[in-house]
Write a protein that holds these residues in place. Sequence first.
Motif, PDB file in Angstrom:
ATOM      1  N   PRO A   1       1.254  -1.233  -0.169  1.00 54.68           N
ATOM      2  CA  PRO A   1       0.950   0.060  -0.161  1.00 54.68           C
ATOM      3  C   PRO A   1       0.766   1.467  -0.244  1.00 54.68           C
ATOM      4  N   VAL A   2       0.117   2.648  -0.916  1.00 57.07           N
ATOM      5  CA  VAL A   2       0.852   3.695  -0.154  1.00 57.07           C
ATOM      6  C   VAL A   2      -0.238   4.498  -0.172  1.00 57.07           C
ATOM      7  N   ASP A   3       0.122   5.422   0.750  1.00 54.61           N
ATOM      8  CA  ASP A   3      -0.236   5.991   2.010  1.00 54.61           C
ATOM      9  C   ASP A   3      -1.152   7.309   1.150  1.00 54.61           C
ATOM     10  N   VAL A   4       0.229   8.060  -0.005  1.00 49.74           N
ATOM     11  CA  VAL A   4      -0.303   8.794  -0.657  1.00 49.74           C
ATOM     12  C   VAL A   4       0.812   9.171  -2.185  1.00 49.74           C
ATOM     13  N   LEU A   5       0.561   9.700  -2.752  1.00 52.07           N
ATOM     14  CA  LEU A   5       0.554   9.730  -4.565  1.00 52.07           C
ATOM     15  C   LEU A   5       1.027  11.594  -4.781  1.00 52.07           C
ATOM     16  N   VAL A   6       1.987  12.056  -4.412  1.00 48.72           N
ATOM     17  CA  VAL A   6       2.556  13.507  -4.155  1.00 48.72           C
ATOM     18  C   VAL A   6       2.402  13.844  -5.983  1.00 48.72           C
TER      19      VAL A   6
ATOM     20  N   LEU B   1      -3.535   3.711  -8.672  1.00 49.44           N
ATOM     21  CA  LEU B   1      -5.020   3.714  -7.470  1.00 49.44           C
ATOM     22  C   LEU B   1      -5.209   2.189  -6.972  1.00 49.44           C
ATOM     23  N   ASP B   2      -5.354   1.244  -7.145  1.00 53.37           N
ATOM     24  CA  ASP B   2      -5.760   0.529  -6.184  1.00 53.37           C
ATOM     25  C   ASP B   2      -4.478  -0.373  -4.993  1.00 53.37           C
ATOM     26  N   ARG B   3      -3.555   0.820  -5.365  1.00 49.37           N
ATOM     27  CA  ARG B   3      -2.588   0.807  -3.882  1.00 49.37           C
ATOM     28  C   ARG B   3      -2.490   1.576  -3.159  1.00 49.37           C
ATOM     29  N   ILE B   4      -3.417   2.929  -3.206  1.00 48.75           N
ATOM     30  CA  ILE B   4      -3.391   4.074  -2.507  1.00 48.75           C
ATOM     31  C   ILE B   4      -4.571   4.110  -1.783  1.00 48.75           C
ATOM     32  N   THR B   5      -3.871   4.571  -0.286  1.00 51.61           N
ATOM     33  CA  THR B   5      -5.267   3.923   0.757  1.00 51.61           C
ATOM     34  C   THR B   5      -5.402   5.092   1.473  1.00 51.61           C
ATOM     35  N   ASP B   6      -5.116   6.742   0.831  1.00 55.55           N
ATOM     36  CA  ASP B   6      -5.194   7.749   1.416  1.00 55.55           C
ATOM     37  C   ASP B   6      -5.992   9.375   0.833  1.00 55.55           C
ATOM     38  N   ARG B   7      -4.787   9.496   0.070  1.00 48.97           N
ATOM     39  CA  ARG B   7      -4.944  10.167  -0.967  1.00 48.97           C
ATOM     40  C   ARG B   7      -4.291  10.542  -2.072  1.00 48.97           C
ATOM     41  N   VAL B   8      -4.973  11.327  -2.969  1.00 45.14           N
ATOM     42  CA  VAL B   8      -3.628  12.343  -4.388  1.00 45.14           C
ATOM     43  C   VAL B   8      -3.827  13.294  -4.678  1.00 45.14           C
ATOM     44  N   VAL B   9      -2.263  14.116  -4.004  1.00 50.62           N
ATOM     45  CA  VAL B   9      -1.932  15.437  -4.416  1.00 50.62           C
ATOM     46  C   VAL B   9      -1.360  15.853  -5.582  1.00 50.62           C
ATOM     47  N   THR B  10      -2.161  16.592  -6.298  1.00 51.05           N
ATOM     48  CA  THR B  10      -1.297  16.922  -7.769  1.00 51.05           C
ATOM     49  C   THR B  10      -1.276  19.073  -7.580  1.00 51.05           C
TER      50      THR B  10
ATOM     51  N   ALA C   1      -4.975  19.189  -3.819  1.00 46.45           N
ATOM     52  CA  ALA C   1      -4.376  19.924  -5.698  1.00 46.45           C
ATOM     53  C   ALA C   1      -3.663  20.646  -4.490  1.00 46.45           C
ATOM     54  N   ALA C   2      -2.499  21.371  -4.833  1.00 50.70           N
ATOM     55  CA  ALA C   2      -1.467  22.218  -4.021  1.00 50.70           C
ATOM     56  C   ALA C   2      -0.613  23.070  -5.493  1.00 50.70           C
ATOM     57  N   HIS C   3      -0.488  24.225  -5.014  1.00 49.86           N
ATOM     58  CA  HIS C   3       0.662  25.677  -4.953  1.00 49.86           C
ATOM     59  C   HIS C   3       1.453  26.309  -4.824  1.00 49.86           C
ATOM     60  N   PRO C   4       2.698  26.553  -4.778  1.00 49.24           N
ATOM     61  CA  PRO C   4       3.580  26.617  -4.087  1.00 49.24           C
ATOM     62  C   PRO C   4       3.530  27.983  -3.880  1.00 49.24           C
TER      63      PRO C   4
ATOM     64  N   LEU D   1       3.158  20.751   1.635  1.00 51.64           N
ATOM     65  CA  LEU D   1       2.536  19.259   3.226  1.00 51.64           C
ATOM     66  C   LEU D   1       1.764  19.279   4.337  1.00 51.64           C
ATOM     67  N   TYR D   2       0.764  20.775   3.768  1.00 52.19           N
ATOM     68  CA  TYR D   2      -0.049  20.637   4.501  1.00 52.19           C
ATOM     69  C   TYR D   2      -1.082  19.785   3.301  1.00 52.19           C
ATOM     70  N   ALA D   3      -1.236  19.819   2.294  1.00 47.79           N
ATOM     71  CA  ALA D   3      -2.313  19.250   1.554  1.00 47.79           C
ATOM     72  C   ALA D   3      -2.413  17.669   1.529  1.00 47.79           C
ATOM     73  N   ALA D   4      -1.250  16.915   1.644  1.00 45.82           N
ATOM     74  CA  ALA D   4      -0.340  15.622   2.194  1.00 45.82           C
ATOM     75  C   ALA D   4      -0.817  15.385   3.265  1.00 45.82           C
ATOM     76  N   THR D   5      -0.582  15.821   4.349  1.00 47.56           N
ATOM     77  CA  THR D   5      -0.728  15.583   5.745  1.00 47.56           C
ATOM     78  C   THR D   5      -1.759  15.880   6.537  1.00 47.56           C
ATOM     79  N   VAL D   6      -2.592  16.757   6.434  1.00 51.88           N
ATOM     80  CA  VAL D   6      -3.694  17.681   7.433  1.00 51.88           C
ATOM     81  C   VAL D   6      -4.879  16.834   7.246  1.00 51.88           C
ATOM     82  N   ALA D   7      -5.026  16.064   8.256  1.00 52.31           N
ATOM     83  CA  ALA D   7      -5.736  14.466   8.704  1.00 52.31           C
ATOM     84  C   ALA D   7      -6.994  15.062   8.660  1.00 52.31           C
ATOM     85  N   ASP D   8      -7.653  16.653   9.088  1.00 51.17           N
ATOM     86  CA  ASP D   8      -9.044  16.223   8.390  1.00 51.17           C
ATOM     87  C   ASP D   8      -9.701  16.987   7.165  1.00 51.17           C
TER      88      ASP D   8
END
Length: 297
Positions: free
Chosen positions: A90-95, A131-140, A198-201, A239-246
């Motif tokens: 499993p992969v929790d997050v794909l960035v 996608l079949d191995r992602i367990t939490d979220r995708v951040v693009t 989604a996120a932008h820097p 990092l915010y998009a990838a880790t903030v739980a709620d």
Amino acid sequence: MFSSAPAPWTTADIPPQHGRTVIVTGATSGLGYETARMLVEAGARVVLAVRDTARGDAVAAELGGAASVAHLDLADLTSVRAFAAGVEGPVDVLVNNAGLMAVPQGRTADGFETQLGVNFLGHFALTGLLLDRITDRVVTLSSVAHRIGRIDLDDLNTDRRRYERWTAYGQSKLACLMFAYDLQHRFVAAGSRLRSMAAHPGYAATNLQSRTESFQDALMGVLNRTIAQSGTAGALPTLYAATVADLPGGTYVGPGGIGEMRGAPRPVGSTAASHDRRVQRGLWERAEELTGVTVPL
């Protein structure tokens, strides 16, 4: 009594990531490196998905045993498929971080306009294959430049239009944002617990600003030294998009300062065009057609 404003979100607010696995594309420099570094420091196991594995090995050695390296060239769908096939467990997050900005006209190994191919189509295919191995979220990753973008469904690869590097970049980053939004719509429709962010820097000083092969490299070098925020600060929205739980699915995160160019990360808005459901669906269909990858939802 007046309530005080919430404190700015910083690296100290990254939740513990122990036991989590994150894939970060383009992790040898710039935003990808900073994202990977801070995730490792928070306890995550991070896969550095990179084109240059020698540089990736050097970064992994710096970050320690929690970082590993795998070859991924987003400009070549054969490489994307090989990378995805090699991901076990499993992969929790794909960035989806890797990208090009305002480069000269070129083509990927599959004949796509380079910026569209690397920034959007490569990541679209990668997401679908994993996608079949992602367990939490995708951040693009998107960009403030999505605001100058326009999706031409009949000429996505600029086969008939005159190539203009910034227009092409804007289209690619608008496509990334629309993909993130549409992916969330599809998660909801499928009853999935997965989330798409989604996120932008903002304007962050990275090596993206040195690849236009024009006078613009020198100009952006000056801007990097005078007005840009650091790569570390630029990685905070990711990092915010990838880790903030709620954080709700479909959230777009960027800097909270003037013009979203710098500042602490927060949820931000985007153009009306980015929310056009008809174009989102059309873009998805074209991406499946071009890449040969059907996203399993």
